[in-house]
Design a protein around this motif. Structure first.
Motif, PDB file in Angstrom:
ATOM      1  N   PRO A 190       0.813  -1.217   0.000  1.00  0.00           N
ATOM      2  CA  PRO A 190       0.000   0.000   0.000  1.00  0.00           C
ATOM      3  C   PRO A 190       0.850   1.272   0.000  1.00  0.00           C
ATOM      4  O   PRO A 190       0.458   2.294  -0.575  1.00  0.00           O
ATOM      5  N   VAL A 191       2.010   1.190   0.638  1.00  0.00           N
ATOM      6  CA  VAL A 191       2.871   2.371   0.764  1.00  0.00           C
ATOM      7  C   VAL A 191       3.584   2.659  -0.555  1.00  0.00           C
ATOM      8  O   VAL A 191       3.686   3.810  -1.001  1.00  0.00           O
ATOM      9  N   MET A 192       4.056   1.607  -1.202  1.00  0.00           N
ATOM     10  CA  MET A 192       4.736   1.771  -2.497  1.00  0.00           C
ATOM     11  C   MET A 192       3.748   2.291  -3.537  1.00  0.00           C
ATOM     12  O   MET A 192       4.057   3.198  -4.317  1.00  0.00           O
ATOM     13  N   GLN A 193       2.563   1.716  -3.534  1.00  0.00           N
ATOM     14  CA  GLN A 193       1.545   2.169  -4.497  1.00  0.00           C
ATOM     15  C   GLN A 193       1.228   3.644  -4.293  1.00  0.00           C
ATOM     16  O   GLN A 193       1.090   4.399  -5.238  1.00  0.00           O
ATOM     17  N   TYR A 194       1.143   4.026  -3.047  1.00  0.00           N
ATOM     18  CA  TYR A 194       0.820   5.419  -2.723  1.00  0.00           C
ATOM     19  C   TYR A 194       1.937   6.352  -3.200  1.00  0.00           C
ATOM     20  O   TYR A 194       1.685   7.390  -3.802  1.00  0.00           O
ATOM     21  N   ALA A 195       3.205   5.943  -2.949  1.00  0.00           N
ATOM     22  CA  ALA A 195       4.341   6.774  -3.366  1.00  0.00           C
ATOM     23  C   ALA A 195       4.342   6.920  -4.883  1.00  0.00           C
ATOM     24  O   ALA A 195       4.605   8.004  -5.416  1.00  0.00           O
ATOM     25  N   LYS A 249     -14.004   5.371   7.137  1.00  0.00           N
ATOM     26  CA  LYS A 249     -13.964   6.804   6.871  1.00  0.00           C
ATOM     27  C   LYS A 249     -12.521   7.322   6.914  1.00  0.00           C
ATOM     28  O   LYS A 249     -12.102   8.127   6.078  1.00  0.00           O
ATOM     29  N   ILE A 250     -11.780   6.829   7.899  1.00  0.00           N
ATOM     30  CA  ILE A 250     -10.371   7.248   8.024  1.00  0.00           C
ATOM     31  C   ILE A 250      -9.591   6.809   6.790  1.00  0.00           C
ATOM     32  O   ILE A 250      -8.850   7.583   6.196  1.00  0.00           O
ATOM     33  N   VAL A 251      -9.773   5.562   6.374  1.00  0.00           N
ATOM     34  CA  VAL A 251      -9.042   5.051   5.211  1.00  0.00           C
ATOM     35  C   VAL A 251      -9.411   5.860   3.973  1.00  0.00           C
ATOM     36  O   VAL A 251      -8.544   6.255   3.183  1.00  0.00           O
ATOM     37  N   ARG A 252     -10.713   6.158   3.830  1.00  0.00           N
ATOM     38  CA  ARG A 252     -11.147   6.929   2.652  1.00  0.00           C
ATOM     39  C   ARG A 252     -10.557   8.333   2.640  1.00  0.00           C
ATOM     40  O   ARG A 252     -10.264   8.888   1.591  1.00  0.00           O
ATOM     41  N   LYS A 253     -10.406   8.882   3.840  1.00  0.00           N
ATOM     42  CA  LYS A 253      -9.863  10.237   3.943  1.00  0.00           C
ATOM     43  C   LYS A 253      -8.495  10.326   3.269  1.00  0.00           C
ATOM     44  O   LYS A 253      -8.137  11.339   2.678  1.00  0.00           O
ATOM     45  N   TYR A 254      -7.701   9.264   3.352  1.00  0.00           N
ATOM     46  CA  TYR A 254      -6.361   9.298   2.777  1.00  0.00           C
ATOM     47  C   TYR A 254      -6.249   8.632   1.410  1.00  0.00           C
ATOM     48  O   TYR A 254      -5.387   8.965   0.624  1.00  0.00           O
ATOM     49  N   LEU A 255      -7.123   7.678   1.149  1.00  0.00           N
ATOM     50  CA  LEU A 255      -6.995   6.948  -0.101  1.00  0.00           C
ATOM     51  C   LEU A 255      -8.097   7.253  -1.094  1.00  0.00           C
ATOM     52  O   LEU A 255      -8.095   6.744  -2.211  1.00  0.00           O
ATOM     53  N   SER A 259      -8.326   4.727  -6.066  1.00  0.00           N
ATOM     54  CA  SER A 259      -7.690   4.850  -7.382  1.00  0.00           C
ATOM     55  C   SER A 259      -6.461   5.755  -7.287  1.00  0.00           C
ATOM     56  O   SER A 259      -6.344   6.554  -6.354  1.00  0.00           O
ATOM     57  N   GLU A 260      -5.560   5.631  -8.264  1.00  0.00           N
ATOM     58  CA  GLU A 260      -4.348   6.454  -8.248  1.00  0.00           C
ATOM     59  C   GLU A 260      -4.681   7.936  -8.257  1.00  0.00           C
ATOM     60  O   GLU A 260      -4.107   8.721  -7.520  1.00  0.00           O
ATOM     61  N   ALA A 261      -5.653   8.292  -9.118  1.00  0.00           N
ATOM     62  CA  ALA A 261      -5.998   9.707  -9.245  1.00  0.00           C
ATOM     63  C   ALA A 261      -6.497  10.269  -7.920  1.00  0.00           C
ATOM     64  O   ALA A 261      -6.103  11.369  -7.517  1.00  0.00           O
ATOM     65  N   SER A 262      -7.314   9.514  -7.229  1.00  0.00           N
ATOM     66  CA  SER A 262      -7.854  10.082  -5.999  1.00  0.00           C
ATOM     67  C   SER A 262      -6.800  10.109  -4.901  1.00  0.00           C
ATOM     68  O   SER A 262      -6.795  10.988  -4.053  1.00  0.00           O
ATOM     69  N   GLN A 263      -5.836   9.171  -4.934  1.00  0.00           N
ATOM     70  CA  GLN A 263      -4.735   9.223  -3.962  1.00  0.00           C
ATOM     71  C   GLN A 263      -3.882  10.460  -4.216  1.00  0.00           C
ATOM     72  O   GLN A 263      -3.483  11.162  -3.299  1.00  0.00           O
ATOM     73  N   ALA A 264      -3.614  10.721  -5.514  1.00  0.00           N
ATOM     74  CA  ALA A 264      -2.784  11.867  -5.878  1.00  0.00           C
ATOM     75  C   ALA A 264      -3.447  13.167  -5.433  1.00  0.00           C
ATOM     76  O   ALA A 264      -2.806  14.067  -4.909  1.00  0.00           O
ATOM     77  N   LYS A 265      -4.758  13.223  -5.622  1.00  0.00           N
ATOM     78  CA  LYS A 265      -5.490  14.433  -5.255  1.00  0.00           C
ATOM     79  C   LYS A 265      -5.430  14.663  -3.740  1.00  0.00           C
ATOM     80  O   LYS A 265      -5.238  15.778  -3.274  1.00  0.00           O
TER      81      LYS A 265
END
Ligand code: GLN
Length: 490
Positions: A190-195, A249-255, A259-265
């Motif tokens: 999850p961390v690598m994907q996020y980076a 809710k907490i997870v959604r707040k950050y992820l 999707s990649e686009a929403s993580q980037a945003k």
């Protein structure tokens, strides 16, 4: 009669004091504060936002658990390996840092119930030829100290013929692959994907022919002695938050929706928009200044203690007594000989398990400075006194002055003049050495810089700022010392 009055007054005062203490104790008992260590940067689980406030899934989760279960938490960003070691030494009560539940950790700590699924993936430079374990022969792989990914790398490196390079923080692991110093890295999925979705979009990608390895779950680690209290509360908290939807809710707040686009945003909103030197300086000014404050405070307390100890030990080295001279020589030998970082870690993570007592990071830092800088001070105090011509002591003694008086009246005034430049030098060194204490997670200037960079990856500009601040302070300190020196010599 008088006695009766006396006793009544004592009794009444006791009642009043107790009356004040009781409710407070009750509040304290209801709201015990636990110290929880975390990673410096492990987005989206823990990272600093643009105000350098710690946020992330872990941070929000820990705070929410504490709230539902009625305790307080003091979250300390120590770095993953440092946090685990601090927990092992009993310096902190728990660790929340995307920490995988493994058998060894379950034996050492009380691990909470799982709260997030993870596993190890391999990342490479974008467009690289290397895409599988087989391509790694003769190559270098970057990993993070003390992590499950590092264990994984070590378990397969002989088979696939690669070597590993180890870093303390995730951003340094990624940067090493980005700059081509290492050809791949292993990290939690999850961390690598996020980076890759956020800060390393143009630099890294997941290796295409690598299937996730070592599937595991994250849990919160707790000191064994708090298993019945803290772990129990944490498990109850996780259960409640999962049931009432707060966890999602907490997870959604950050992820976002994942999707990649929403993580980037989501991350973009947490970063500075003005990336110029001045813009970054402005937005990080408050944090840098609070880091400087801690650095100065450490320096001042350190200098005072080291000077006192140094003078005492230095003087012991010149008294006409073989035993005391031996004490002085041994002190200087040991504490001048030990690398300061080793000494700091020994006091912070080694000593507490021996004495079964926490040593707060600041105190550990001051003790380290006192012993190390004290040893150097002792050496030049001793040297300064010995440098005064031997004839001076003989002359004083033959005039009938006892040893102590000769020392105080004749030798020391001359010796002190010789020592002054060394004192000035030592003050400057002490200020610089405080940066080594960042290994204890103390939020001094260096650690502050590290945390800001871990978030915004602006290594060049932020380290330049940190360097400039040190230089300004050292210049001021030098001016001040020169002025004092002139006064003393006048
Ligand atoms: N999940 C990994 C571990 O527990 C990495 C954790 C981290 O780097 N914060 O070892």
């Amino acid at each position: 009669m008088k006695r009766k009055w006396l006793w009544s007054t004592v009794f009444a005062s006791l009642l009043i004091v107790l009356g004040f203490m009781l409710p407070q104790q009750r509040v304290q008992a209801a709201e015990k504060t636990y110290t929880i260590g975390t990673d410096v940067t492990f987005a989206p689980f823990e990272f600093a936002d643009k105000n350098n406030k710690y946020v992330g899934i872990d941070i929000d989760l820990m705070n929410a658990i504490a709230k539902t279960e009625g305790f307080k938490v003091d979250i300390k960003p120590l770095g993953f390996n440092a946090a685990v070691q601090a927990l092992e030494a009993g310096q902190i009560d728990g660790v929340i840092a995307g920490m995988s539940i493994t058998k060894e950790r379950q034996e050492k700590f009380s691990m909470s119930d799982p709260y997030y699924k993870s596993g190890v993936v391999m990342a490479v430079a974008k467009g690289a030829k290397i895409q599988s374990l087989k391509d790694l022969r003769g190559k270098k792989v970057a990993v993070k100290t003390g992590t499950a990914s590092a264990d994984y790398a070590n378990s397969v490196k002989a088979k696939y013929g690669f070597s590993t390079v180890t870093f303390d923080d995730s951003n340094n692991v990624y940067d090493n692959v980005k700059t081509g110093n290492a050809q791949a890295c292993f990290e939690d999925k999850p961390v690598m994907q996020y980076a890759i979705a956020t800060s390393y979009k143009n630099d890294l990608e997941l290796a295409k022919n690598f299937k996730m390895a070592m599937a595991n779950n994250y849990g919160i680690a707790v000191k064994q002695s708090e298993a019945a209290t803290l772990t129990k509360k944490i498990n109850a908290g996780i259960k409640k938050l999962k049931a009432n939807g707060q966890y999602d809710k907490i997870v959604r707040k950050y992820l976002g929706n994942g999707s990649e686009a929403s993580q980037a945003k989501k991350t973009a909103a947490m970063q500075e928009t003005d990336r110029s030197f001045m813009g970054l300086l402005k937005s990080n000014w408050g944090t840098l200044m609070s880091g400087l404050g801690e650095t100065l405070w450490l320096t001042i307390v350190g200098i005072v203690c080291a000077t006192i100890v140094g003078i005492l030990i230095g003087l012991l080295g010149v008294v006409p007594n073989k035993f005391l001279q031996g004490v002085s020589t041994t002190f200087i030998y040991i504490f001048r000989g030990l690398p300061m970082m080793v000494l700091a870690l020994f006091i912070y993570s080694g000593v507490p398990s021996l004495i079964d007592q926490k040593v707060p990071a600041f105190i550990a830092g001051v003790i380290t400075l006192t012993l190390n800088e004290g040893a150097y001070t002792a050496a030049f105090v001793k040297g300064g006194i010995s440098a005064v011509d031997g004839g001076q002591m003989e002359a004083a003694r033959s005039l009938g002055l006892p040893w102590g008086k000769s020392m105080r009246r004749v030798i020391l005034p001359q010796g002190v003049k010789i020592m002054i430049p060394s004192f000035v030098n030592q003050f400057i060194i002490t200020l610089k050495d405080t940066s080594i204490l960042s290994v204890l997670g103390l939020l001094e200037l260096t650690q502050t810089g590290k945390i800001i960079i871990a978030r915004n990856m602006e290594g060049f500009k932020i380290w330049a700022m940190v360097a400039l601040i040190y230089l300004v302070i050292i210049t001021l300190l030098t001016w001040l010392s020169n002025w004092v020196q002139k006064k003393v010599n006048a």
